[in-house]
Scaffold this motif. Structure first.
Motif, short mmCIF file in Angstrom:
data_model
loop_
_atom_site.label_atom_id
_atom_site.label_comp_id
_atom_site.label_asym_id
_atom_site.label_seq_id
_atom_site.Cartn_x
_atom_site.Cartn_y
_atom_site.Cartn_z
N UNK A 119 0.83 -1.21 0.00
CA UNK A 119 0.00 0.00 0.00
C UNK A 119 0.86 1.26 0.00
N UNK A 120 2.07 1.16 0.54
CA UNK A 120 2.99 2.30 0.50
C UNK A 120 3.35 2.65 -0.94
N UNK A 121 3.62 1.61 -1.74
CA UNK A 121 3.91 1.85 -3.15
C UNK A 121 2.68 2.35 -3.90
N UNK A 122 1.48 1.89 -3.47
CA UNK A 122 0.26 2.41 -4.09
C UNK A 122 0.14 3.91 -3.82
N UNK A 123 0.47 4.32 -2.59
CA UNK A 123 0.46 5.75 -2.25
C UNK A 123 1.34 6.53 -3.20
N UNK A 181 11.85 -0.45 -3.74
CA UNK A 181 12.75 0.55 -3.15
C UNK A 181 13.61 1.22 -4.21
N UNK A 182 14.11 0.43 -5.14
CA UNK A 182 14.98 0.96 -6.19
C UNK A 182 14.21 1.94 -7.08
N UNK A 183 13.00 1.55 -7.48
CA UNK A 183 12.19 2.42 -8.34
C UNK A 183 11.83 3.71 -7.61
N UNK A 184 11.43 3.60 -6.35
CA UNK A 184 11.05 4.79 -5.58
C UNK A 184 12.23 5.72 -5.38
N UNK A 194 9.02 6.74 1.41
CA UNK A 194 8.57 5.44 0.93
C UNK A 194 9.70 4.43 0.98
N UNK A 195 10.88 4.83 0.54
CA UNK A 195 12.04 3.94 0.57
C UNK A 195 12.35 3.52 2.01
N UNK A 196 12.26 4.49 2.93
CA UNK A 196 12.54 4.18 4.34
C UNK A 196 11.52 3.19 4.89
N UNK A 197 10.24 3.40 4.57
CA UNK A 197 9.20 2.50 5.06
C UNK A 197 9.35 1.10 4.46
N UNK A 198 9.64 1.04 3.17
CA UNK A 198 9.83 -0.26 2.52
C UNK A 198 11.04 -0.99 3.08
N UNK A 199 12.09 -0.25 3.35
CA UNK A 199 13.30 -0.87 3.91
C UNK A 199 13.01 -1.45 5.29
N UNK A 200 12.25 -0.70 6.11
CA UNK A 200 11.90 -1.19 7.44
C UNK A 200 11.05 -2.45 7.34
N UNK A 201 10.09 -2.45 6.43
CA UNK A 201 9.25 -3.63 6.24
C UNK A 201 10.05 -4.81 5.70
N UNK A 202 10.96 -4.54 4.80
CA UNK A 202 11.75 -5.59 4.14
C UNK A 202 12.67 -6.31 5.13
N UNK A 203 13.29 -5.54 6.01
CA UNK A 203 14.28 -6.13 6.91
C UNK A 203 13.69 -6.65 8.22
N UNK A 204 12.55 -6.11 8.65
CA UNK A 204 11.96 -6.53 9.93
C UNK A 204 10.76 -7.45 9.76
#
Length: 328
Positions: free
Chosen positions: A30-34, A111-114, A157-167
């Motif tokens: 949903x973050x990427x949808x935003x 993350x890369x695209x954002x 968005x990158x920060x949120x995706x990174x947090x989701x990806x690693x945790x």
């Protein structure tokens, strides 16, 4: 030039939008949808900005004696409305996924695209704001500011995706969407507020101060008084009204030449078109105390001190005397 810049913004926004929706469908975030929905706003806003700049460039006609420049403010306000609509949809979508644990995939690609799109939007936004301010184009400035804010959103968005990806805290994805939607609401309301203020001819303090400083810097002794100053912005153009007090013993020819010189001075204020209407007032006996014309043949009182011309007293529809004010 302005239309070409907006066209470039449109092309870039379409490419970025396509890339963002591709990674959203691949990931389900949903973050990427935003981020992708805000790209739609960029595309629509660029289209309307292009049309508004085209209309603003049209010459005056009988139906539009002040030109078509105010359409640029409308374009800015429409962009604010679109942002609010997108924020409302994001709130709804994020709330539906807040308590679920959707399977998120390809977050690294997202993350890369954002990150790349944030860099492109940041550079494009900076360039549009710079060119918009130099050409006094509200539509360009609004489009550039939105792209620049979109770049800031992309970094978050990158920060949120990174947090989701690693945790693997999938709730972060929905919470981040709420935060981004809230930020978008503030951004949309701010754009709408600026647009409505401009359409309602609300005084722009910075612009009024710029005109005041310019007049004071070029002031002549023959300009005994200046009042009832009005400054209105029509897109990139300015419309200025004022009352200028001149010696009452001057003939009409000299008064006309002095007003013409005053108007030419104001037209040098900025590169875009400046339209000026000056009402000539004859001096009164009460003006003598702040009139510094040395060879005045009808002086009734000695010069005592100059009156400071500032935003407060220039806007009043009153002649300025040392201690009292009289209606003109």
């Amino acid at each position: 030039m302005k239309q070409r810049l907006v066209l470039l913004s449109f092309v870039v926004s379409v490419l970025i939008m396509a890339a963002k929706f591709a990674v959203y469908y691949a990931s389900g975030s949903t973050t990427l949808l935003t981020d992708a929905l805000e790209s739609i706003i960029n595309v629509v806003a660029a289209c309307f900005a292009y049309y508004s700049i085209y209309l603003a460039s049209l010459p005056k006609d009988l139906n539009h004696p002040y030109g078509h420049g105010k359409i640029e403010f409308f374009a800015s306000g429409l962009e604010g409305v679109l942002i609010l609509l997108a924020a409302a949809y994001i709130f709804l979508h994020a709330s539906q996924h807040l308590y679920s644990s959707p399977e998120l995939k390809s977050l690294d690609v997202g993350m890369a695209v954002s990150f790349v799109s944030a860099g492109i939007n940041g550079l494009m936004g900076y360039f549009l704001v710079k060119k918009g301010r130099s050409s006094h184009s509200p539509a360009l400035v609004a489009d550039g500011k939105h792209l620049r804010l979109d770049a800031y959103n992309g970094i978050l968005v990158v920060a949120a995706l990174a947090l989701t990806y690693f945790t693997h805290w999938y709730w972060v994805d929905s919470v981040a969407s709420f935060l981004f939607a809230g930020f978008m609401c503030w951004q949309g309301i701010h754009l709408m507020r600026e647009s409505v203020a401009a359409l309602m001819d609300e005084t722009n303090p910075a612009l009024f101060q710029k005109v005041t400083d310019w007049v004071v810097a070029n002031k002549k002794e023959e300009w005994i008084d200046l009042h009832n100053l009005r400054v209105q912005q029509y897109g990139g153009d300015l419309h200025i009204d004022c009352h200028l007090t001149l010696p009452r013993y001057w003939d009409l020819h000299r008064t006309h030449d002095e007003i013409h010189g005053f108007e030419e001075m104001l037209k040098e204020l900025q590169a875009t078109h400046v339209e000026i209407f000056v009402h000539a007032d004859p001096c009164l006996d009460e003006c003598c105390s702040h009139c510094s014309i040395a060879d005045c043949a009808i002086r009734q009182a000695a010069f005592s001190k100059k009156i400071e011309w500032n935003q407060m007293n220039l806007a009043l529809n009153q002649k300025h005397f040392n201690e009292t004010l009289a209606r003109s």
